[in-house]
Write a protein that holds these residues in place. Structure first.
Motif, PDB file in Angstrom:
ATOM      1  N   PRO A 146      36.142  46.410  38.111  1.00 49.30           N
ATOM      2  CA  PRO A 146      35.408  47.618  37.333  1.00 49.30           C
ATOM      3  C   PRO A 146      34.798  46.508  36.126  1.00 49.30           C
ATOM      4  O   PRO A 146      35.496  45.589  35.638  1.00 49.30           O
ATOM      5  N   PRO A 147      33.798  47.195  35.561  1.00 54.69           N
ATOM      6  CA  PRO A 147      33.078  46.536  34.545  1.00 54.69           C
ATOM      7  C   PRO A 147      34.159  46.236  33.270  1.00 54.69           C
ATOM      8  O   PRO A 147      33.659  44.984  32.641  1.00 54.69           O
ATOM      9  N   SER A 148      34.716  47.091  32.986  1.00 53.43           N
ATOM     10  CA  SER A 148      35.613  46.979  31.969  1.00 53.43           C
ATOM     11  C   SER A 148      36.742  46.020  31.997  1.00 53.43           C
ATOM     12  O   SER A 148      37.342  45.499  31.203  1.00 53.43           O
ATOM     13  N   ALA A 149      36.990  45.615  33.377  1.00 57.02           N
ATOM     14  CA  ALA A 149      37.962  44.741  33.769  1.00 57.02           C
ATOM     15  C   ALA A 149      37.449  43.481  34.032  1.00 57.02           C
ATOM     16  O   ALA A 149      38.413  42.556  34.308  1.00 57.02           O
ATOM     17  N   GLN A 150      36.309  43.366  34.357  1.00 53.47           N
ATOM     18  CA  GLN A 150      35.647  41.877  34.641  1.00 53.47           C
ATOM     19  C   GLN A 150      36.302  40.756  33.723  1.00 53.47           C
ATOM     20  O   GLN A 150      35.952  40.942  32.350  1.00 53.47           O
ATOM     21  N   VAL A 151      36.544  39.742  34.350  1.00 53.24           N
ATOM     22  CA  VAL A 151      36.738  38.306  33.516  1.00 53.24           C
ATOM     23  C   VAL A 151      35.778  37.574  33.864  1.00 53.24           C
ATOM     24  O   VAL A 151      36.004  37.094  34.957  1.00 53.24           O
ATOM     25  N   GLN A 152      34.779  37.051  33.058  1.00 49.48           N
ATOM     26  CA  GLN A 152      33.802  36.121  33.304  1.00 49.48           C
ATOM     27  C   GLN A 152      34.574  34.822  32.945  1.00 49.48           C
ATOM     28  O   GLN A 152      35.349  34.548  32.221  1.00 49.48           O
ATOM     29  N   PRO A 153      34.364  33.618  33.737  1.00 51.66           N
ATOM     30  CA  PRO A 153      34.527  32.233  33.358  1.00 51.66           C
ATOM     31  C   PRO A 153      34.130  32.059  31.845  1.00 51.66           C
ATOM     32  O   PRO A 153      33.147  32.431  31.448  1.00 51.66           O
ATOM     33  N   ALA A 154      34.921  31.346  31.416  1.00 52.67           N
ATOM     34  CA  ALA A 154      34.602  31.240  29.763  1.00 52.67           C
ATOM     35  C   ALA A 154      33.415  30.530  29.439  1.00 52.67           C
ATOM     36  O   ALA A 154      32.872  30.691  28.585  1.00 52.67           O
ATOM     37  N   VAL A 155      32.878  29.645  30.286  1.00 50.02           N
ATOM     38  CA  VAL A 155      31.645  28.866  30.001  1.00 50.02           C
ATOM     39  C   VAL A 155      30.717  29.058  31.216  1.00 50.02           C
ATOM     40  O   VAL A 155      30.917  29.105  32.341  1.00 50.02           O
TER      41      VAL A 155
ATOM     42  N   GLN B   1      24.722  39.106  39.045  1.00 46.70           N
ATOM     43  CA  GLN B   1      23.721  40.119  39.678  1.00 46.70           C
ATOM     44  C   GLN B   1      24.167  40.682  40.917  1.00 46.70           C
ATOM     45  O   GLN B   1      23.948  41.742  41.118  1.00 46.70           O
ATOM     46  N   ILE B   2      24.765  39.953  41.855  1.00 42.62           N
ATOM     47  CA  ILE B   2      25.299  40.408  43.017  1.00 42.62           C
ATOM     48  C   ILE B   2      26.046  41.644  42.701  1.00 42.62           C
ATOM     49  O   ILE B   2      26.385  42.791  43.437  1.00 42.62           O
ATOM     50  N   VAL B   3      27.190  41.444  41.828  1.00 37.73           N
ATOM     51  CA  VAL B   3      28.012  42.308  41.359  1.00 37.73           C
ATOM     52  C   VAL B   3      27.489  43.506  41.017  1.00 37.73           C
ATOM     53  O   VAL B   3      28.017  44.574  41.398  1.00 37.73           O
ATOM     54  N   LYS B   4      26.582  43.389  40.240  1.00 41.18           N
ATOM     55  CA  LYS B   4      25.946  44.785  39.570  1.00 41.18           C
ATOM     56  C   LYS B   4      25.154  45.534  40.553  1.00 41.18           C
ATOM     57  O   LYS B   4      25.265  46.780  40.919  1.00 41.18           O
ATOM     58  N   TRP B   5      24.527  44.920  41.775  1.00 45.37           N
ATOM     59  CA  TRP B   5      23.838  45.598  42.769  1.00 45.37           C
ATOM     60  C   TRP B   5      24.884  45.989  43.865  1.00 45.37           C
ATOM     61  O   TRP B   5      24.433  47.124  44.226  1.00 45.37           O
ATOM     62  N   PHE B   6      25.677  45.340  44.192  1.00 44.62           N
ATOM     63  CA  PHE B   6      26.622  45.619  45.358  1.00 44.62           C
ATOM     64  C   PHE B   6      28.002  46.380  45.154  1.00 44.62           C
ATOM     65  O   PHE B   6      28.551  46.941  45.903  1.00 44.62           O
TER      66      PHE B   6
END
Length: 234
Positions: free
Chosen positions: A9-18, A36-41
């Protein structure tokens, strides 16, 4: 992390630090593509990544897509929890996409290759790419199908050239399956295990170039030996 085919979920997503840099325009940046794929799919983000891998390995128009860095970045995102898919599901799915893509490329070459390759240069398609792959394929034969999986552009055109050259399908499939297995599993797992290291995140392209170099090293050694042997004879 669960084994389901879902995006966190968007609130739980953890992006790589860099953010992961790319050797090309921003729209070809692997991290941007996956985001972008995560947003679309949404829950089916992993399927979106599979489609990109399929296009890069099986469709001539997909040669410019970032296959290596995409797999590495996918491993990073899976490790960070941005895509809620277990690595033991993500890696085999990338392997499946590559296998299907390469078989598609082979049959494109078998059925339509000569017609396609007679087209003049365009903005994306250049005969130079075909000539480079043909030379690569002629020099190294069956092992080229395996090792080409690690070489951008060549990876896209080699299955097609195998089809154009009417390479026996069973022979092609065996060498291709070996290459696709090593490529999909090794690079995705490398991203998964090394993606949390800041230096790696800042230097993904260096890692990919190192992988390409190591993969091509046996062929480089073979070429040097042939060149040396030819010089001795002359």
């Amino acid at each position: 992390m669960t084994a389901g085919l879902t995006a966190a979920p968007p609130s739980a997503q953890v992006q790589p630090a860099v953010p992961a840099p790319a050797l090309g325009p921003e729209w070809l940046d692997a991290a941007s593509i996956i985001t972008q794929i995560v947003k679309w799919f949404g829950p089916w983000a992993i399927v979106g990544v599979m489609l990109v891998v399929f296009a890069e390995t099986g469709l001539l128009v997909g040669f410019f897509l970032p296959g290596d860095s995409l797999l590495f970045t996918l491993g990073m995102f899976v490790g960070a929890g941005s895509i809620d898919v277990h690595i033991w599901i993500a890696a085999p799915l990338m392997w499946l996409a590559a296998i299907i893509g390469n078989q598609t490329g082979y049959f494109i070459g078998r059925k339509a290759g000569p017609t396609i390759f007679k087209k003049p240069d365009s903005r994306l398609f250049k005969k130079e790419y075909v000539d480079r792959t043909a030379s690569f394929f002629e020099r190294h034969g069956g092992k080229a199908v395996t090792l080409a999986q690690f070489v951008p552009i060549v990876r896209t055109f080699t299955p097609v050239m195998a089809g154009v050259g009417t390479m026996h399908y069973r022979h092609f499939f065996v060498f291709n399956a070996i290459g696709a297995t090593l490529w999909a599993f090794a690079i995705t797992w490398l991203g998964y295990f090394l993606g949390n290291i800041t230096w790696i995140q800042k230097n993904i392209d260096v890692m990919i170039l190192a992988i390409v170099f190591v993969s091509a090293l046996p062929m480089l050694i073979s070429a040097v030996r042939k060149w040396s042997s030819h010089r001795k004879r002359t």
